[in-house]
Design a protein around this motif. Structure first.
Motif, PDB file in Angstrom:
ATOM      1  N   ASP A 192       0.823  -1.207   0.000  1.00  0.00           N
ATOM      2  CA  ASP A 192       0.000   0.000   0.000  1.00  0.00           C
ATOM      3  C   ASP A 192       0.862   1.264   0.000  1.00  0.00           C
ATOM      4  O   ASP A 192       0.357   2.359  -0.223  1.00  0.00           O
ATOM      5  N   LEU A 193       2.189   1.115   0.193  1.00  0.00           N
ATOM      6  CA  LEU A 193       3.054   2.289   0.301  1.00  0.00           C
ATOM      7  C   LEU A 193       4.094   2.397  -0.814  1.00  0.00           C
ATOM      8  O   LEU A 193       4.560   3.483  -1.125  1.00  0.00           O
ATOM      9  N   GLU A 194       4.507   1.263  -1.381  1.00  0.00           N
ATOM     10  CA  GLU A 194       5.608   1.317  -2.358  1.00  0.00           C
ATOM     11  C   GLU A 194       5.656   0.034  -3.199  1.00  0.00           C
ATOM     12  O   GLU A 194       4.896  -0.913  -2.951  1.00  0.00           O
ATOM     13  N   GLU A 195       6.569   0.053  -4.184  1.00  0.00           N
ATOM     14  CA  GLU A 195       6.818  -1.158  -4.976  1.00  0.00           C
ATOM     15  C   GLU A 195       8.281  -1.540  -4.788  1.00  0.00           C
ATOM     16  O   GLU A 195       9.153  -0.666  -4.761  1.00  0.00           O
ATOM     17  N   ILE A 196       8.535  -2.830  -4.615  1.00  0.00           N
ATOM     18  CA  ILE A 196       9.895  -3.300  -4.352  1.00  0.00           C
ATOM     19  C   ILE A 196      10.208  -4.449  -5.305  1.00  0.00           C
ATOM     20  O   ILE A 196       9.390  -5.354  -5.491  1.00  0.00           O
ATOM     21  N   LYS A 197      11.410  -4.373  -5.901  1.00  0.00           N
ATOM     22  CA  LYS A 197      11.834  -5.408  -6.855  1.00  0.00           C
ATOM     23  C   LYS A 197      12.705  -6.426  -6.126  1.00  0.00           C
ATOM     24  O   LYS A 197      13.488  -6.051  -5.238  1.00  0.00           O
ATOM     25  N   CYS A 198      12.581  -7.709  -6.478  1.00  0.00           N
ATOM     26  CA  CYS A 198      13.449  -8.719  -5.835  1.00  0.00           C
ATOM     27  C   CYS A 198      13.581  -9.945  -6.736  1.00  0.00           C
ATOM     28  O   CYS A 198      12.771 -10.153  -7.646  1.00  0.00           O
ATOM     29  N   LYS A 199      14.602 -10.759  -6.415  1.00  0.00           N
ATOM     30  CA  LYS A 199      14.792 -12.004  -7.181  1.00  0.00           C
ATOM     31  C   LYS A 199      13.952 -13.127  -6.575  1.00  0.00           C
ATOM     32  O   LYS A 199      13.470 -14.009  -7.270  1.00  0.00           O
ATOM     33  N   VAL A 200      13.846 -13.100  -5.258  1.00  0.00           N
ATOM     34  CA  VAL A 200      13.239 -14.221  -4.543  1.00  0.00           C
ATOM     35  C   VAL A 200      12.200 -13.703  -3.539  1.00  0.00           C
ATOM     36  O   VAL A 200      12.423 -12.691  -2.891  1.00  0.00           O
ATOM     37  N   VAL A 201      11.085 -14.408  -3.442  1.00  0.00           N
ATOM     38  CA  VAL A 201      10.046 -14.017  -2.477  1.00  0.00           C
ATOM     39  C   VAL A 201       9.818 -15.159  -1.494  1.00  0.00           C
ATOM     40  O   VAL A 201       9.695 -16.324  -1.908  1.00  0.00           O
ATOM     41  N   ILE A 202       9.753 -14.831  -0.212  1.00  0.00           N
ATOM     42  CA  ILE A 202       9.365 -15.822   0.800  1.00  0.00           C
ATOM     43  C   ILE A 202       8.031 -15.379   1.384  1.00  0.00           C
ATOM     44  O   ILE A 202       7.922 -14.290   1.964  1.00  0.00           O
ATOM     45  N   ILE A 203       7.038 -16.219   1.220  1.00  0.00           N
ATOM     46  CA  ILE A 203       5.705 -15.905   1.751  1.00  0.00           C
ATOM     47  C   ILE A 203       5.618 -16.477   3.163  1.00  0.00           C
ATOM     48  O   ILE A 203       5.730 -17.686   3.357  1.00  0.00           O
ATOM     49  N   ALA A 204       5.422 -15.583   4.137  1.00  0.00           N
ATOM     50  CA  ALA A 204       5.348 -16.021   5.542  1.00  0.00           C
ATOM     51  C   ALA A 204       4.229 -15.248   6.229  1.00  0.00           C
ATOM     52  O   ALA A 204       4.387 -14.760   7.344  1.00  0.00           O
ATOM     53  N   SER A 205       3.099 -15.140   5.523  1.00  0.00           N
ATOM     54  CA  SER A 205       2.040 -14.234   6.004  1.00  0.00           C
ATOM     55  C   SER A 205       1.048 -14.905   6.952  1.00  0.00           C
ATOM     56  O   SER A 205       0.035 -14.310   7.314  1.00  0.00           O
ATOM     57  N   GLY A 206       1.337 -16.135   7.376  1.00  0.00           N
ATOM     58  CA  GLY A 206       0.582 -16.744   8.468  1.00  0.00           C
ATOM     59  C   GLY A 206      -0.908 -16.884   8.210  1.00  0.00           C
ATOM     60  O   GLY A 206      -1.352 -17.105   7.077  1.00  0.00           O
ATOM     61  N   ARG A 207      -1.679 -16.783   9.272  1.00  0.00           N
ATOM     62  CA  ARG A 207      -3.128 -16.891   9.109  1.00  0.00           C
ATOM     63  C   ARG A 207      -3.830 -15.976  10.102  1.00  0.00           C
ATOM     64  O   ARG A 207      -3.219 -15.498  11.061  1.00  0.00           O
ATOM     65  N   VAL A 208      -5.107 -15.770   9.864  1.00  0.00           N
ATOM     66  CA  VAL A 208      -5.879 -14.804  10.668  1.00  0.00           C
ATOM     67  C   VAL A 208      -7.113 -15.518  11.244  1.00  0.00           C
ATOM     68  O   VAL A 208      -7.544 -16.540  10.708  1.00  0.00           O
ATOM     69  N   PRO A 209      -7.683 -14.955  12.313  1.00  0.00           N
ATOM     70  CA  PRO A 209      -8.852 -15.612  12.899  1.00  0.00           C
ATOM     71  C   PRO A 209     -10.024 -15.682  11.921  1.00  0.00           C
ATOM     72  O   PRO A 209     -10.269 -14.744  11.157  1.00  0.00           O
ATOM     73  N   ARG A 210     -10.731 -16.790  11.985  1.00  0.00           N
ATOM     74  CA  ARG A 210     -11.916 -16.994  11.144  1.00  0.00           C
ATOM     75  C   ARG A 210     -13.081 -16.174  11.707  1.00  0.00           C
ATOM     76  O   ARG A 210     -13.199 -16.008  12.921  1.00  0.00           O
ATOM     77  N   LYS A 211     -13.909 -15.665  10.806  1.00  0.00           N
ATOM     78  CA  LYS A 211     -15.091 -14.904  11.253  1.00  0.00           C
ATOM     79  C   LYS A 211     -16.320 -15.804  11.203  1.00  0.00           C
ATOM     80  O   LYS A 211     -16.273 -16.907  10.681  1.00  0.00           O
ATOM     81  N   LEU A 212     -17.434 -15.305  11.726  1.00  0.00           N
ATOM     82  CA  LEU A 212     -18.661 -16.126  11.747  1.00  0.00           C
ATOM     83  C   LEU A 212     -19.437 -16.024  10.437  1.00  0.00           C
ATOM     84  O   LEU A 212     -20.285 -16.863  10.158  1.00  0.00           O
ATOM     85  N   GLY A 213     -19.173 -14.953   9.676  1.00  0.00           N
ATOM     86  CA  GLY A 213     -19.885 -14.769   8.413  1.00  0.00           C
ATOM     87  C   GLY A 213     -21.282 -14.189   8.598  1.00  0.00           C
ATOM     88  O   GLY A 213     -22.186 -14.478   7.796  1.00  0.00           O
ATOM     89  N   LEU A 214     -21.476 -13.382   9.631  1.00  0.00           N
ATOM     90  CA  LEU A 214     -22.807 -12.815   9.888  1.00  0.00           C
ATOM     91  C   LEU A 214     -22.903 -11.374   9.386  1.00  0.00           C
ATOM     92  O   LEU A 214     -21.888 -10.682   9.245  1.00  0.00           O
ATOM     93  N   GLU A 215     -24.140 -10.947   9.147  1.00  0.00           N
ATOM     94  CA  GLU A 215     -24.372  -9.578   8.712  1.00  0.00           C
ATOM     95  C   GLU A 215     -23.856  -8.608   9.776  1.00  0.00           C
ATOM     96  O   GLU A 215     -24.002  -8.885  10.991  1.00  0.00           O
ATOM     97  N   ASN A 216     -23.262  -7.518   9.357  1.00  0.00           N
ATOM     98  CA  ASN A 216     -22.734  -6.465  10.249  1.00  0.00           C
ATOM     99  C   ASN A 216     -21.454  -6.865  10.983  1.00  0.00           C
ATOM    100  O   ASN A 216     -20.921  -6.059  11.750  1.00  0.00           O
TER     101      ASN A 216
END
Ligand SMILES: Cc1cc2nc3c(=O)[nH]c(=O)nc-3n(C[C@H](O)[C@H](O)[C@H](O)COP(=O)(O)OP(=O)(O)OC[C@H]3O[C@@H](n4cnc5c(N)ncnc54)[C@H](O)[C@@H]3O)c2cc1C
Length: 301
Positions: A96-120
């Protein structure tokens, strides 16, 4: 545009480990994190199964790892990764702030809590709906809260909140908890914890844009309960939408890797809770991060 040999996405246990190994292998490394360093470790009151520490709270372990990352010389960057473009020999990471160039990417973005899927539900997150008792429990001092879930972390959260709140209601869809017996036994010590088995939350009500009550269905009976806070503890799911353009193979949002932590896309690796695997722990995240970094170093050479 800034350019690095490697970009690691996510500063949890997996990402921090990978970044340290890559930097120590004499590569230029950026570690991008959208929130505080440490990821899910920040939600653990006490970690008693990470070697080297008899007992350590998650925030301290996170800060220890973070200071090692900084001391090693990793370029630590704040940013929310929104997309990755593949140009063959190099990739462009778009935050959201910049663009970065690289040769190799390591994805380590983990996981987030599940929601209930309810309105509001989305609107009420932070306005009565919370995921982390340790982080947000004190906002509900002497108030009535409910917790949805029945595993270890739901029961541990209930016990933690019972020490702060007037009343804690555990709402669980089964007629038994899946938490281990020792943890469940501790519930007996708290008179202000009430349990609703065979129950699901099906409606959220708000007042002035804040949660005011919930409707629960217990077997065939409906009941509206006034509460001040609702803590959701119903599992975790990786948020891997930002990988769609890259063409990474996913299974239920989890990244598929081989035993070297390689994904199906050349020079893109993944490690930690974001990958499909058996055991989701700090020790395994650290191990995965080590393997991903070592494979990346080999492939770059
Ligand atoms: C309440 C709780 C208690 C636990 N207790 C223990 C325990 O006692 N022992 C144990 O071994 N394990 C425990 N775990 C599990 C352990 O915390 C995790 O398995 C481990 O921390 C996962 O690390 P990770 O680096 O893979 O992912 P995460 O910790 O999820 O870190 C991922 C990081 O990536 C960042 N990120 C995500 N998407 C983006 C993006 N698009 N751009 C930039 N950054 C991004 C996130 O903000 C996060 O900081 C517990 C988990 C929880 C929730």
């Amino acid at each position: 545009m800034l350019s690095f040999d490697c970009v690691v996405i996510g500063s949890g246990a997996a990402g921090m480990t990978a970044a340290v190994y890559l930097k120590r292998a004499n590569l230029s490394v950026a570690l991008i994190e959208k929130s505080a360093p440490g990821g899910q470790m920040n939600n653990s009151y006490n970690i008693e199964n990470y070697p080297g520490f008899k007992k350590i709270d998650g925030v301290s372990l996170s800060l220890n790892m973070h200071s090692q990352v900084i001391n090693t010389g990793v370029d630590y960057k704040y940013g929310n990764v929104l997309d990755i473009e593949n140009f063959g020999n190099y990739k462009v990471i778009k935050t959201d702030l910049e663009e970065i160039k690289c040769k190799v990417v390591i994805i380590a973005s983990g996981r987030v809590p599940r929601k209930l899927g309810l309105e509001n539900e989305d609107m009420l997150i932070g306005r009565g709906i919370a995921f982390c008792a340790l982080c947000d429990g004190s906002f509900y001092k002497d108030k009535v809260v409910a917790i949805v879930g029945g595993g270890n972390s739901a029961i541990e959260d209930a016990i933690y909140l019972a020490g702060i709140c007037k009343e804690v209601i555990i709402i669980h869809r089964r007629d038994y908890f899946t938490a281990d017996v020792t943890t469940q036994d501790k519930l007996k010590n708290f008179e202000n914890i009430k349990i609703k088995y065979n129950s699901v939350v099906n409606t959220l009500y708000s007042n002035n844009n804040s949660l005011s009550s919930i409707n629960i269905k217990t077997n065939d009976q409906e009941q509206q309960i006034a509460i001040d806070g609702l803590f959701l503890n119903v599992g975790y799911v990786p948020d891997t939408k930002y990988l769609i353009n890259l063409g990474i193979k996913l299974d239920n949002n989890y990244v598929i890797v081989d035993e070297h932590m390689r994904t199906n896309v050349k020079n893109v690796y993944a490690c930690g809770d974001v990958i499909k695997k058996e055991i989701y722990q700090i020790t395994t995240a650290v191990g995965d991060g080590t393997i991903a970094a070592t494979s990346a170093k080999k492939d770059i050479n």
